[in-house]
Design a protein around this motif. Structure first.
Motif, PDB file in Angstrom:
ATOM      1  N   UNK A 131       0.690  -1.636  -0.091  1.00 46.93           N
ATOM      2  CA  UNK A 131       0.274  -0.338   0.361  1.00 46.93           C
ATOM      3  C   UNK A 131       0.835   1.064   0.231  1.00 46.93           C
ATOM      4  N   UNK A 132       2.020   1.326   0.660  1.00 47.75           N
ATOM      5  CA  UNK A 132       2.454   2.077   0.804  1.00 47.75           C
ATOM      6  C   UNK A 132       3.762   2.690  -0.131  1.00 47.75           C
ATOM      7  N   UNK A 133       3.886   1.382  -1.236  1.00 49.14           N
ATOM      8  CA  UNK A 133       4.283   1.245  -2.579  1.00 49.14           C
ATOM      9  C   UNK A 133       3.040   2.259  -3.763  1.00 49.14           C
ATOM     10  N   UNK A 134       1.897   1.613  -3.763  1.00 47.50           N
ATOM     11  CA  UNK A 134       0.576   2.597  -4.274  1.00 47.50           C
ATOM     12  C   UNK A 134       1.310   4.035  -4.072  1.00 47.50           C
ATOM     13  N   UNK A 135       1.207   4.364  -2.317  1.00 47.86           N
ATOM     14  CA  UNK A 135       0.962   5.495  -2.741  1.00 47.86           C
ATOM     15  C   UNK A 135       2.196   6.938  -2.939  1.00 47.86           C
ATOM     16  N   UNK A 136       3.346   6.098  -2.764  1.00 47.91           N
ATOM     17  CA  UNK A 136       4.581   6.815  -3.744  1.00 47.91           C
ATOM     18  C   UNK A 136       3.805   6.767  -4.667  1.00 47.91           C
ATOM     19  N   UNK A 137       3.743   5.253  -6.158  1.00 44.15           N
ATOM     20  CA  UNK A 137       3.243   6.319  -7.303  1.00 44.15           C
ATOM     21  C   UNK A 137       2.114   6.978  -7.701  1.00 44.15           C
ATOM     22  N   UNK A 138       1.267   7.131  -6.583  1.00 40.48           N
ATOM     23  CA  UNK A 138       0.779   7.741  -6.671  1.00 40.48           C
ATOM     24  C   UNK A 138       0.433   9.352  -6.731  1.00 40.48           C
ATOM     25  N   UNK A 139       1.391   9.498  -5.651  1.00 37.09           N
ATOM     26  CA  UNK A 139       2.026  10.714  -5.317  1.00 37.09           C
ATOM     27  C   UNK A 139       1.347  11.338  -3.778  1.00 37.09           C
ATOM     28  N   UNK A 140       0.055  10.367  -3.375  1.00 35.95           N
ATOM     29  CA  UNK A 140      -0.385  10.905  -2.434  1.00 35.95           C
ATOM     30  C   UNK A 140       0.164  10.439  -1.211  1.00 35.95           C
ATOM     31  N   UNK A 141       1.553  10.217  -0.503  1.00 36.68           N
ATOM     32  CA  UNK A 141       1.894   9.849   0.281  1.00 36.68           C
ATOM     33  C   UNK A 141       1.670  10.397   1.812  1.00 36.68           C
ATOM     34  N   UNK A 142       2.750  11.732   1.458  1.00 35.01           N
ATOM     35  CA  UNK A 142       2.729  12.684   2.220  1.00 35.01           C
ATOM     36  C   UNK A 142       1.087  13.639   2.590  1.00 35.01           C
ATOM     37  N   UNK A 143       0.228  13.769   1.498  1.00 34.70           N
ATOM     38  CA  UNK A 143      -0.666  14.645   2.089  1.00 34.70           C
ATOM     39  C   UNK A 143      -1.875  13.971   2.967  1.00 34.70           C
ATOM     40  N   UNK A 144      -1.319  11.829   3.152  1.00 32.15           N
ATOM     41  CA  UNK A 144      -2.533  11.449   3.298  1.00 32.15           C
ATOM     42  C   UNK A 144      -2.012  11.505   5.046  1.00 32.15           C
ATOM     43  N   UNK A 145      -3.866  12.367   5.953  1.00 37.78           N
ATOM     44  CA  UNK A 145      -3.809  12.119   6.847  1.00 37.78           C
ATOM     45  C   UNK A 145      -4.762  11.385   7.310  1.00 37.78           C
TER      46      UNK A 145
END
Length: 1013
Positions: free
Chosen positions: A969-983
């Motif tokens: 799931x972390x890899x998916x967030x990196x691909x989608x560019x949304x890992x830092x903005x997810x709260x």
């Protein structure tokens, strides 16, 4: 009598002298009393033989032995050499009372004599005893005797016999009888005169004149002739023994009169009557004869009057009569009576005799003669003689005499009186099924089709088939040679897409575009053409016929019988048999009836089992066979016809055997019934018997037949919604397979996790589902279909082996947890995984393809053909893997009980327990355990469950091993560019994979175990 004794004594003195001289050399070895073997008196008196019975000899009774005491005596000569050991009759041996020994002669030489009694027979065998001694002289092999006292009465004497009989023991004309213990008697036909005393040279046997001694010895009507020792009987002239094969016997075979009238052929010259008399006969001439001597008759020549037989005749004198015959080429007006003036001779029409000219010839009558000429196409065996059965007209072989007679690409076949032309395979005549000499040429089938301009809406192939069918229907009475029939039918099969030529083209990718989408229309036309063509094989002018034709495309059996025929009406083609009562049909059709039995290779590809209107699964189990009754008017069967159909494969599983025939109602199909006008029908046909190798069908009519097996499975095409659900589920599964494959390939994974089995499981299942989904795109291409079936076989077996490897790795992981070990690397090494996952399927597919090369392909789906249990090449490995997966899954769950109990006490109950239970159930699907639902496809519920669960293996793989994995799931967030903005809190933040769960549990158990107590 005493002078004879003295003569014997003198002779004995010479013998004694000889023995004395001889004893000089052996004196030291003698073992007998002195004066016995070397000083005996030799007595040569033949009358002493115990069979000598005359009591009329001179000096009888002789009394020389009464006072011959204390003298060693040896008996010599033709009378004998040994005293008899048994009684002799009274008055025998020339004495009143013959003496015999009462003890056994010694068998060896001894110095001590054997002493005993000699007994005289005076009426009671042994009345008076005389003491006597006996010595065996081994040097000469004889006995000597010494009487110890005088005889008690007169006229007693010793009787003797020959101890060893030889041919001349008893002298001339006498014989030594071995059956009578060495006694001497005259040979048959001789006797000793009563007053004759035998001498040492001869007994004096003289011939017996039986003819004088016995009056009428040979019986009546006979002569007796005396011969030396015998006599001969012969019948008087005119008499013979009753049985000429046996000798004359006055009592059993006497002389009887010879009936010369019977025994002697033509005794009266053949033309007179014979009358028998005792010992003679008389002759009387027949009518038409006159006497010519006492025993002969002379014929009277009635033909002296030459007009007695009438005109055009010849009179021939015969013994006692005459014979009238017509001249050559004439016969009497009334053939029953002989020619005469009242029955004159008239001309014969020889041509009324159909065989007078022999076969294959014409006869022309003329006055007193006829002529014969050969039919067209025939020549005389010997041109110098008229045609006849001995000089028949022979067929001219036009094909051999004229090479190239039929033109290019043709075959010339000689026939009686003619020849037939047909085209070679791949060519067809320019005039259709009818060959026109000097007009027809052979054209390539491809060229013929290329030149056709069909009507709109009709293919070239169907136009060609319809034209051939139309030509045959317009000529119902034609007779075609076998070459034309096989060429026409082979061409029709090629055009329709059936047969060996079509199979070669299909293997190279060439498929006809016009014979019809499902084969019903073209198959029906081919059946009509084949029926009309085989009908054209029958020539009504021929009688009984039995003919078979074999080609790679077809097998034909033809039989024509007569009503009185003894032949059995049974026809066979390629292991299939038809039994029909042709005799009953012949009685209703002018005395003859014909039947044709036909099978065409590959017809089942046009007229498949799917054309049987049923909800069950169907399979064609036999060849498509055609039965017809050509060129007969009344085709009503008197009884059903039986067909014995061989199965294409040996049946192991049960099924409903269905005997069907092809029902063709083409107009209904054209009127919008969706092709239902042409289909397999069961009307009028039923199963009589069936086993695993063949089935017997009985039908009340003739048509085109086949054997179809129905099973309880329903055909998937009959349920469009089920097919739609299947496609949707497969597509959804393919999407998740693709996501899982990309995730396994592109994401960074924990080094402890080994995704090799999962990745290749996804790849194999993705490709196999994709091939099944796109099956319709290459189904019509046979070579591609076979290759895809083999590839699909490999992928399916490989998928199940990767499922097994995944189950095995999960089991090994659980076993390590039970031993409280921290897992360094999950599962087996990659080289072992690849060897098992791809090596074993490759071997299975390779062996399967080598054992049955044509086992891959099909008409509805590109898969393993069911013939000869070939589907077990995939069912065997699949069932084995499913069984092992079930075992491993159950053992794994059982081993997890302690781990789950620890997790239950250490983690949050409500959330983690539900998650673990879901992962376990998902793992049950991932490992393929739900494939066992394939064994329960009899109900619709199990069909839907089977499709939904097994099509979603990719979905469960993706959810369990990808979506529930935090790192992924972390890899998916990196691909989608949304890992830092997810709260937003991740509800699955702490949801690791199955391996992570178990690994974490293992570490906790190890930590607990390492804490001090």
């Amino acid at each position: 009598m005493y002078s004879a004794l003295e003569e014997g004594s003198v002779r004995m003195s010479y013998c004694s002298l000889s023995l004395l001289l001889g004893s000089l050399f052996i004196i030291e070895t003698s073992s007998y009393p002195n004066g016995s073997c070397d000083g005996y008196t030799a007595l040569d008196e033949p009358r002493r033989n115990y069979l000598f019975s005359s009591s009329s000899i001179p000096g009888y009774p002789i009394n020389t032995d009464i006072r011959r005491t204390n003298i060693w005596v040896r008996y010599v000569g033709i009378g004998g050499d040994t005293v008899i050991p048994q009684c002799a009759p009274l008055s025998y041996s020339g004495v009143y009372y013959p003496i015999h020994l009462t003890f056994t002669h010694p068998q060896s030489e001894s110095e001590t004599p054997t002493t005993g009694n000699a007994c005289g027979n005076t009426g009671f065998c042994c009345n008076y005893n005389v003491a006597i001694q006996v010595i065996y002289c081994s040097s000469g092999g004889f006995y000597v005797y010494r009487q110890m006292n005088n005889h008690p009465i007169d006229y007693m004497g010793y009787a003797i016999y020959h101890r060893n009989c030889v041919a001349d023991s008893c002298g001339p004309l006498a014989e030594c009888s071995t059956t009578k213990n060495g006694g001497c008697q005259c040979v048959s036909g001789y006797k000793i005169p009563p007053t004759h005393l035998p001498t040492n040279e001869s007994y004096g046997c003289q011939d017996i004149n039986e003819c004088e001694e016995t009056a009428n010895l040979c019986g009546p009507h006979s002569n007796c002739t005396n011969l030396p020792g015998v006599y001969n009987c012969s019948c008087l002239e005119g008499f013979v023994p009753s049985d000429p094969a046996l000798a004359l016997n006055p009592s059993r075979n006497p002389c009887t009169d010879v009936n010369e009238c019977v025994e002697i052929e033509e005794v009266c010259g053949g033309f007179g009557k014979c009358t028998n008399t005792p010992g003679n006969y008389t002759c009387t001439c027949y009518k038409g004869y006159k006497p010519d001597g006492p025993f002969d008759c002379q014929d009277i020549d009635e033909c002296f009057n030459s007009t007695i037989c009438g005109q055009e005749s010849v009179c021939t004198n015969t013994p006692g009569a005459h014979n009238c015959t017509c001249l050559l080429g004439f016969s009497p007006t009334n053939p029953v009576l002989d020619p005469s003036k009242a029955n004159p001779c008239i001309d014969i029409d020889e041509c009324l005799n159909k065989t007078v000219c022999g076969p294959n010839a014409n006869c022309t009558n003329s006055y007193a003669a006829y002529s014969c000429t050969c039919l067209f196409g025939y020549l005389l065996t010997s041109p110098d003689a008229i045609a006849s059965p001995l000089n028949p007209c022979l067929d001219i072989d036009e094909c051999a005499n004229t090479p190239g007679l039929c033109g290019l690409h043709s075959v010339c076949t000689n026939a009686p009186g003619t020849f037939h032309c047909s085209c070679v395979d791949g060519y067809f005549s320019s005039t259709g099924v009818l060959w026109e000499t000097d007009v027809t040429v052979c054209e390539s089938v491809d060229d013929v089709l290329a030149a056709i301009v069909p009507p709109e809406g009709q293919s070239k192939e169907m136009y060609f088939l319809n034209q051939m069918n139309q030509q045959l229907m317009e000529n119902p009475d034609i007779v075609l040679p076998a070459g034309s029939v096989t060429n026409s039918l082979s061409t029709a099969l090629k055009v329709s897409g059936v047969g060996s030529i079509s199979a070669q083209q299909a293997s190279t990718g060439q498929v006809w575009s016009g014979p019809g989408k499902d084969g019903r229309e073209s198959g029906s036309v081919v059946l009509k053409i084949s029926e009309l063509l085989v009908n054209a094989l029958v020539d009504p002018s021929q009688g009984r016929v039995n003919k078979t034709i074999h080609t790679p495309e077809l097998d034909i059996s033809l039989q024509v019988i007569e009503a009185n025929s003894t032949d059995t009406s049974s026809l066979s083609v390629r292991g299939n048999t038809m039994d029909i009562n042709l005799k009953a049909l012949a009685r209703n059709n002018n005395g003859t009836a014909s039947a044709v039995f036909l099978t065409v290779s590959g017809m089942e590809s046009l007229l498949g089992a799917s054309f049987l209107q049923t909800e069950n699964h169907t399979e064609m189990l036999s060849d498509v066979i055609t039965a017809t009754l050509p060129k007969i008017n009344h085709t009503q069967l008197s009884e059903p016809v039986n067909f014995t159909m061989s199965h294409k494969r040996r049946l192991a599983e049960p099924g409903l055997m269905t005997c069907v025939y092809w029902e063709d109602r083409g107009m209904e199909s054209e009127n919008g019934t969706g092709g239902k006008g042409r289909h397999w029908s069961v009307n009028g046909c039923w199963v009589v018997f069936s086993d695993e190798n063949y089935t017997v069908c009985s039908c009340s009519h003739l048509s085109t037949f086949a054997l179809i097996m129905q099973t309880g499975e329903t055909v998937s095409e009959d349920n469009p919604f089920l097919e739609w659900v299947n496609r949707v589920c497969v597509i959804v599964g393919l999407v998740f397979f693709a996501l899982a494959i990309l995730t396994f390939l592109l994401c960074s994974w924990n080094p402890k996790i080994n995704n090799t089995a999962r990745l290749h499981l996804c790849l194999c299942l993705f490709l196999s589902h994709l091939l099944l989904l796109l099956d319709y795109t290459y189904l019509t291409h046979k070579l591609v279909c076979s290759i895809m079936a083999g590839l699909l076989h490999f992928l399916v077996v490989a998928s199940f082996l990767w499922m097994l490897l995944e189950a095995l790795q999960l089991y090994l992981l659980v076993q390590r947890l039970s031993r409280i070990q921290i897992i360094q690397k999950e599962g087996l090494q990659k080289k072992y995984l690849f060897l098992i996952g791809y090596g074993i399927p490759l071997v299975i597919v390779g062996v399967s393809a080598a054992v049955k090369r044509d086992g891959y392909g099909g008409y509805k789906v590109c898969w393993l053909k069911p013939e000869q249990y070939f589907t077990w090449a995939v069912l065997g490995p699949v069932c084995t893997v499913l069984a092992l997966n079930w075992i491993l899954f159950c053992v794994t769950i059982w081993s997890l009980r302690p781990t789950l109990a620890n997790m239950k006490s250490d983690v949050s109950q409500s959330k983690d327990t539900r998650l673990i239970i879901f992962k376990i159930l998902a793992q049950f699907v991932i490992l393929g355990c739900t494939w066992v639902l394939g064994l329960f496809q009899s109900t619709m519920v199990f069909k839907y469950l089977f499709i939904v669960l097994n099509s979603q293996q990719g979905t469960f793989l993706y959810i369990v091993h990808c979506l529930f994995n935090k790192e992924v799931r972390d890899e998916y967030r990196k691909w989608l560019g949304c890992s830092s903005s997810s709260s937003t809190p991740d509800s699955m933040k702490e949801a690791p994979s199955v391996s992570e769960d178990l690994d974490k549990a293992g570490e906790e158990r190890q930590n607990k175990g390492s804490r001090p107590g």
